[in-house]
Design a protein around this motif. Structure first.
Motif, PDB file in Angstrom:
ATOM      1  N   LEU A   2       0.835  -1.199   0.000  1.00 31.61           N
ATOM      2  CA  LEU A   2       0.000   0.000   0.000  1.00 31.61           C
ATOM      3  C   LEU A   2       0.878   1.261   0.000  1.00 31.61           C
ATOM      4  O   LEU A   2       0.602   2.218  -0.718  1.00 31.61           O
ATOM      5  N   LYS A   3       1.966   1.220   0.795  1.00 29.43           N
ATOM      6  CA  LYS A   3       2.876   2.374   0.837  1.00 29.43           C
ATOM      7  C   LYS A   3       3.461   2.634  -0.538  1.00 29.43           C
ATOM      8  O   LYS A   3       3.530   3.777  -0.996  1.00 29.43           O
ATOM      9  N   GLN A   4       3.886   1.559  -1.196  1.00 29.30           N
ATOM     10  CA  GLN A   4       4.466   1.725  -2.534  1.00 29.30           C
ATOM     11  C   GLN A   4       3.450   2.366  -3.476  1.00 29.30           C
ATOM     12  O   GLN A   4       3.779   3.241  -4.268  1.00 29.30           O
ATOM     13  N   GLU A   5       2.184   1.914  -3.356  1.00 31.26           N
ATOM     14  CA  GLU A   5       1.150   2.443  -4.245  1.00 31.26           C
ATOM     15  C   GLU A   5       0.882   3.920  -3.954  1.00 31.26           C
ATOM     16  O   GLU A   5       0.659   4.707  -4.859  1.00 31.26           O
ATOM     17  N   ILE A   6       0.907   4.261  -2.659  1.00 35.25           N
ATOM     18  CA  ILE A   6       0.676   5.668  -2.307  1.00 35.25           C
ATOM     19  C   ILE A   6       1.768   6.546  -2.903  1.00 35.25           C
ATOM     20  O   ILE A   6       1.501   7.592  -3.494  1.00 35.25           O
ATOM     21  N   LEU A   7       3.028   6.069  -2.797  1.00 34.03           N
ATOM     22  CA  LEU A   7       4.135   6.846  -3.358  1.00 34.03           C
ATOM     23  C   LEU A   7       4.022   6.934  -4.876  1.00 34.03           C
ATOM     24  O   LEU A   7       4.314   7.965  -5.481  1.00 34.03           O
ATOM     25  N   ARG A   8       3.573   5.834  -5.486  1.00 27.82           N
ATOM     26  CA  ARG A   8       3.433   5.820  -6.947  1.00 27.82           C
ATOM     27  C   ARG A   8       2.347   6.818  -7.387  1.00 27.82           C
ATOM     28  O   ARG A   8       2.499   7.530  -8.380  1.00 27.82           O
ATOM     29  N   LEU A   9       1.262   6.865  -6.605  1.00 30.15           N
ATOM     30  CA  LEU A   9       0.188   7.812  -6.928  1.00 30.15           C
ATOM     31  C   LEU A   9       0.714   9.246  -6.840  1.00 30.15           C
ATOM     32  O   LEU A   9       0.399  10.090  -7.674  1.00 30.15           O
ATOM     33  N   ARG A  10       1.552   9.498  -5.812  1.00 30.18           N
ATOM     34  CA  ARG A  10       2.111  10.841  -5.678  1.00 30.18           C
ATOM     35  C   ARG A  10       3.023  11.159  -6.857  1.00 30.18           C
ATOM     36  O   ARG A  10       2.971  12.245  -7.433  1.00 30.18           O
ATOM     37  N   ASP A  11       3.839  10.165  -7.234  1.00 33.35           N
ATOM     38  CA  ASP A  11       4.756  10.397  -8.351  1.00 33.35           C
ATOM     39  C   ASP A  11       3.999  10.661  -9.646  1.00 33.35           C
ATOM     40  O   ASP A  11       4.490  11.328 -10.547  1.00 33.35           O
TER      41      ASP A  11
END
Lengths: 438, 307
Positions: free
Chosen positions: B170-179
């Motif tokens: 989930l953390k990775q996805e959140i960072l990806r969404l931000r990117d």
């Protein structure tokens, strides 16, 4: 597709695909047919074992004239009552006193097990008939039997309506209050059932969305009013689908199967009566029966009836389910809702009570206004329609109903908008009203 | 440039005050953590932003303008209490929520396929939600929230109920969404997630905003001139060399190596370069670095009022 449309589609698809919907849609007509056929079936299957009654007849008059049937056999006995009563191989003993003709209550039935109402009815009516004819004989009237045969009548009243104009040249159509009454009652009850069943479906589903917090996600996608209307219209479309399926089934069955099922000679008699070649008395069929058969095989009026039913069903449903939705939004569980439901249930039940009195006078003041005022109008009007009331009354009632639907949706929307976010304390009716003003 | 600003938001209930004059500013393109102990007012803040709860005073600005219902319909919101229709099939349900957010059925299916594969849910498309485990249902709801690629995402306690592996996913996805350009606001009381993914935080305690800022800036601000020195030799050696400039807090010999790791706290007015010069001159030094407080320490100290 707009948001209300998306919500309607979801409500519709989820409900129509449910097994319970498919099952009730198929089973209800079968169940109804079953209920109609029940009396006949019961007669066929409820035949008890054949019973034997010993008859101890001290008057010597009654016993020879008692006629047994498949279920009951009378056996004359020379034994005294006390001896006969010891015989446990028979169902029981019928004892008739010496002076039974003058003292009709002097007859007694002793049974070894529980007796039944039909059995007692059968025996006493037979004894009554014998006593009646015995007493008549005392007057020494010549040709008594011939006279009795002559005076026996069976009146069949055929009713015609002057105000319901029939097209010139066409045979006047006989109407029957009994058929109208039954039909009206069935339609009214059906509407009552639908309003409550589908209305509480809306309420439960609003409570579910609120309780599971799906509503939090939904309100971040659509306005509360869109959510409420989508739900109500979605459930309404399910109700309409169900009625439409039934309508097609019944109209189809009656137009295809009725002529096929009816014995040929009966169909001929009916068409003879309809064309005026034969009177009902000559044909020896009941006017009510005739009118019922007429109606059932008249696809046109069946279709019209379904159109009215659908219009009142949809109007009544929208009107009431808006209230159900408002109440559902205000509470956290179904248990909490019962108290708030009272103001909805009272007019529905009142409508049912008023519609019971429709058969006395389908045009009385109470019934007329009951069928015009929106709170009771769907159910009461539906029971009145089979009585061939003026069309303008139906139209007026519909127009008023649909105007009130808009007003009710607006009010309910205001309650809903506040209610869905209220958790915890169960609100009172007063609080609900104060939400409208917010 | 702020995508979302809350100005002096106050919300009182009959028995308590949930938010007392709280202001936050969420920079565009950041991951913004709303932190605080249970019952601090985080969820109320999020519900105020979403216009589910109407504040008694204060206002919310979206892109510099007062937020409207239309703005709300564009953002993605994952509520704290997960809500999905239990009897509805997973795929149908995800499509339903996506269409409410304005995606076409076709587009929704294409994007869902992708997300379902990434979250390893593809076998569950035709199953009822009630058959899913809690974690899987949360994944489905997370996907429903982000599918329409909103500019602003708001997650209320997104990690609760996830095992460490899925929390990491989930953390990775959140960072990806931000990117990919989204701004993410999320609330949590789980501090370990903060340092890894948050750019900015606001710490809410007892209905008040007690701390706001970027993570790096906060850690620096609350650094206390503590340094870690790794060198070869005994503890006494260190004390002799920097004893006049700093206090030795603790000292530990690294097993199987000739090195000792010590934490020292510089005395007031001592320049870091002097301490380094001293150590370098007198010790066989391998490293000298600043010890920044973890967000967890800041969190606890802020809540306890000992900052």
């Amino acid at each position: 597709m707009n948001k209300i449309g998306i919500i309607i589609a979801r409500e519709f698809n989820e409900r129509v695909r449910k097994k319970t919907f498919i099952i009730t849609t198929i089973l209800t007509p079968i169940l109804m047919l079953g209920l109609m056929a029940a009396p006949t079936l019961m007669m066929l299957f409820a035949k008890g074992d054949s019973k034997t009654l010993l008859v101890v007849d001290e008057s010597q008059i009654i016993a020879p004239q008692l006629k047994g049937n498949d279920e009951l056999e009378f056996r004359l006995s020379d034994l005294s009552l006390e001896q006969a009563r010891t015989d446990e191989s028979v169902f029981g003993v019928l004892w008739i006193g010496k002076d039974v003709v003058d003292n009709p209550s002097n007859a007694k039935l002793y049974t070894n097990s529980s007796s039944s109402m039909t059995l007692e009815e059968n025996i006493s009516s037979q004894i009554e008939a014998v006593i009646e004819s015995e007493r008549l004989k005392r007057y020494d009237i010549a040709d008594l039997e011939q006279i009795l045969k002559d005076v026996e009548v069976n009146v069949m009243l055929t009713t015609f309506r002057n105000d319901v104009s029939s097209v010139e040249g066409e045979a006047e159509e006989a109407t029957s209050s009994v058929v109208s009454y039954l039909l009206g009652l069935v339609l009214g009850l059906m509407l009552y059932m639908f309003l409550i069943m589908y209305g509480s479906m809306v309420m439960t589903s609003v409570i579910e969305e609120k309780g599971s917090r799906i509503i939090d996600v939904l309100v971040s996608s659509a306005t509360p009013f869109q959510l409420m209307m989508g739900k109500i219209l979605g459930v309404a479309s399910v109700a309409v689908t169900q009625i439409a399926i039934w309508g097609v089934l019944i109209c189809g069955v009656s137009s295809i199967l009725m002529p096929a099922l009816m014995p040929d000679d009966m169909a001929q008699t009916i068409s003879a009566v309809q064309s005026g070649a034969m009177t009902t008395t000559e044909a020896d069929i009941d006017a009510d029966m005739l009118s019922a058969l007429n109606f059932a095989s008249d696809t046109g009026s069946l279709v019209m009836m379904f159109v009215w039913l659908l219009l009142f069903l949809v109007g009544g449903f929208l009107f009431y389910s808006a209230m159900f939705a408002a109440i559902g939004s205000a509470v956290d569980s179904v248990q909490d809702s019962s108290q708030l439901q009272t103001p909805i249930m009272i007019p529905i039940i009142l409508a049912l009570i008023i519609s019971m009195s429709v058969s006395n006078d389908p045009n009385s003041g109470l019934v007329f206004w009951g069928s015009i005022i929106p709170f009771t109008s769907p159910i009461v009007m539906m029971t009145r329609i089979p009585f061939d009331i003026p069309t303008w009354e139906i139209i007026l009632s519909l127009v008023l109903l649909y105007i009130s639907v808009v007003a009710m949706a607006w009010l309910a929307g205001k309650i809903y908008r506040v209610g869905i976010f209220m958790h915890g304390k169960k609100p009172s009716l007063k609080e609900l009203i104060s939400w409208i003003k917010q | 440039m702020y995508i979302l600003q809350a100005e002096n938001v106050t919300k009182r209930y009959s028995e308590h005050t949930a938010l007392d004059n709280v202001s936050i500013q969420v920079p565009k393109g950041s991951v913004y953590g709303l932190l605080g102990p249970n019952g601090a007012g985080k969820s109320t803040m999020i519900r105020v932003i979403n216009r589910i709860t109407i504040p008694d005073s204060g206002r919310i600005l979206f892109d510099g303008k007062p937020i409207t219902d239309e703005d709300i319909y564009k953002i993605g919101y994952l509520p704290e209490e997960r809500g999905l229709y239990k009897k509805m099939k997973v795929g149908e349900q995800a499509i339903f929520f996506a269409r409410l957010k304005g995606l076409s059925r076709k587009e929704a299916i294409v994007r869902l396929r992708e997300w379902f594969i990434r979250f390893d849910l593809q076998d569950w498309w035709n199953r009822a939600v009630e058959d899913l485990s809690k974690g899987m249902a949360q994944k489905v709801q997370f996907i429903s929230t982000v599918l329409h690629e909103p500019k602003l995402l708001i997650f209320d306690e997104p990690f609760s109920g996830f095992d460490p592996i899925n929390a990491n996913l989930l953390k990775q996805e959140i960072l990806r969404l931000r990117d990919n350009g989204a701004t993410v606001i999320f609330s949590t009381h789980n501090m370990s997630s903060v340092e890894e993914i948050c750019d900015h935080i606001t710490l809410i305690n007892k209905s008040h905003n007690i701390l706001s800022g970027s993570v790096g800036e906060l850690r620096h601000r609350f650094g206390e001139n503590i340094f870690m020195v790794t060198y070869q030799g005994e503890e006494e050696l260190l004390k002799q060399s920097v004893g006049s400039l700093a206090e030795v807090l603790d000292c530990r010999k690294q097993e199987d190596t000739p090195y000792t790791v010590a934490r020292i706290s510089l005395k007031d007015g001592v320049a870091v370069r002097d301490a380094i010069a001293k150590c370098n001159a007198e010790l066989d030094m391998r490293s000298f670095q600043e010890v920044q407080p973890s967000m967890n320490e800041i969190f606890i100290r802020a809540v306890e009022g000992t900052l």
